[in-house]
Design an enzyme around this catalytic site. Structure first.
Site, PDB file in Angstrom:
ATOM      1  N   ASP A   1       0.869  -1.173   0.000  1.00  0.00           N
ATOM      2  CA  ASP A   1       0.000   0.000   0.000  1.00  0.00           C
ATOM      3  C   ASP A   1       0.905   1.221   0.000  1.00  0.00           C
ATOM      4  O   ASP A   1       1.806   1.332   0.841  1.00  0.00           O
ATOM      5  CB  ASP A   1      -0.944   0.017   1.206  1.00  0.00           C
ATOM      6  CG  ASP A   1      -2.130   0.923   0.921  1.00  0.00           C
ATOM      7  OD1 ASP A   1      -2.867   0.647  -0.051  1.00  0.00           O
ATOM      8  OD2 ASP A   1      -2.313   1.923   1.634  1.00  0.00           O
TER       9      ASP A   1
ATOM     10  N   ARG B 230       9.335   1.724  -2.800  1.00  0.00           N
ATOM     11  CA  ARG B 230       9.005   0.287  -2.881  1.00  0.00           C
ATOM     12  C   ARG B 230      10.274  -0.546  -2.749  1.00  0.00           C
ATOM     13  O   ARG B 230      10.282  -1.593  -2.083  1.00  0.00           O
ATOM     14  CB  ARG B 230       8.288   0.023  -4.211  1.00  0.00           C
ATOM     15  CG  ARG B 230       7.768  -1.389  -4.410  1.00  0.00           C
ATOM     16  CD  ARG B 230       6.710  -1.446  -5.501  1.00  0.00           C
ATOM     17  NE  ARG B 230       5.566  -0.621  -5.150  1.00  0.00           N
ATOM     18  CZ  ARG B 230       5.303   0.574  -5.694  1.00  0.00           C
ATOM     19  NH1 ARG B 230       6.060   1.058  -6.667  1.00  0.00           N
ATOM     20  NH2 ARG B 230       4.270   1.275  -5.291  1.00  0.00           N
TER      21      ARG B 230
END
Ligand code: ITT
Length: 199
Positions: free
Chosen positions: A70, A182
């Protein structure tokens, strides 16, 4: 064979996560590989709740250890928006990534530059019927008023690394996967995955 489900419906994330996890000695499975069509409502209060909810739902539906992400873009001049709501940041339903970038630039008009911003990613790893573990990663830059680059997805063409004078969309996969939020979250997830899979 040890298998890990990449629990996302975002094609851009799938491509990046496949590359980031390629050295882990597990078979990476996508929802498409197993015909899994699952849309999890993201109603958590923070990234961790949403990531955990997605990882648990995909693990339950597939029976596989699942990794969910997320993430979001937080812009200081917008008081941290769109943040948790980055995927839905537009007044009109059906808007796409380009619409959302244009909307962000509209909302920044008249605000003094530089427009400092950071990407945040929370990764959750869930074991079917077992526990969930959470890690984070961030990367810092500025929003640039002119789109540049064709790589990546989402807000990449307007997120600039000033020290490189390149937007995230001008980076090759190898570079983005060294610098991104990420990439940092995955780096923190690797020891967890190694423990779970006994690697
Ligand atoms: P899943 O929930 O299926 O993983 P999603 O796109 O809905 O897909 P999020 O709820 O985490 O995922 O939304 C994150 C949004 O933040 C994403 O849609 C982009 O708009 C933005 N975003 C996240 N990471 C990004 C990146 O690396 N580059 C550009 N934009 C990014």
């Amino acid at each position: 064979m040890k298998q890990l489900l990449i629990a996302t419906n975002n094609k851009g994330k799938v491509i990046e996560l496949q590359d980031l996890l390629k050295d882990l000695e597990v078979e990476l499975i996508t929802p498409a590989d197993i015909n899994l069509n699952l849309d999890v409502e993201e109603d958590g209060r923070d990234y961790a709740e949403n990531a955990a909810k997605k990882a648990i739902a995909f693990a339950r539906a597939s029976g596989l250890i699942s990794l969910a992400d997320d993430s979001g873009l937080e812009v200081d001049a917008l008081d941290g928006a769109p943040g948790l709501y980055s995927a839905r940041y537009h007044p009109k339903p059906g808007a796409n990534d380009a619409d959302r970038r244009a909307y962000m630039l509209e909302n920044l008009q008249g605000k003094p530059q530089p427009w400092a911003a950071h990407f945040h990613a929370t990764i959750a790893v869930a074991i079917p019927g077992g526990d969930v573990q959470i890690v984070d990663g961030s990367c810092y830059g500025v929003i640039t008023p002119e789109e540049r680059g064709d790589n990546g997805f989402g807000y990449d063409p307007i997120f600039l690394f000033p020290e490189l004078n390149k937007t995230m969309a001008e980076l090759g996969m190898e570079e983005k996967n060294r610098l991104s939020h990420r990439a940092k979250a995955v780096m923190n997830a690797i020891p967890i995955l190694q423990r779970i899979f006994g690697l």
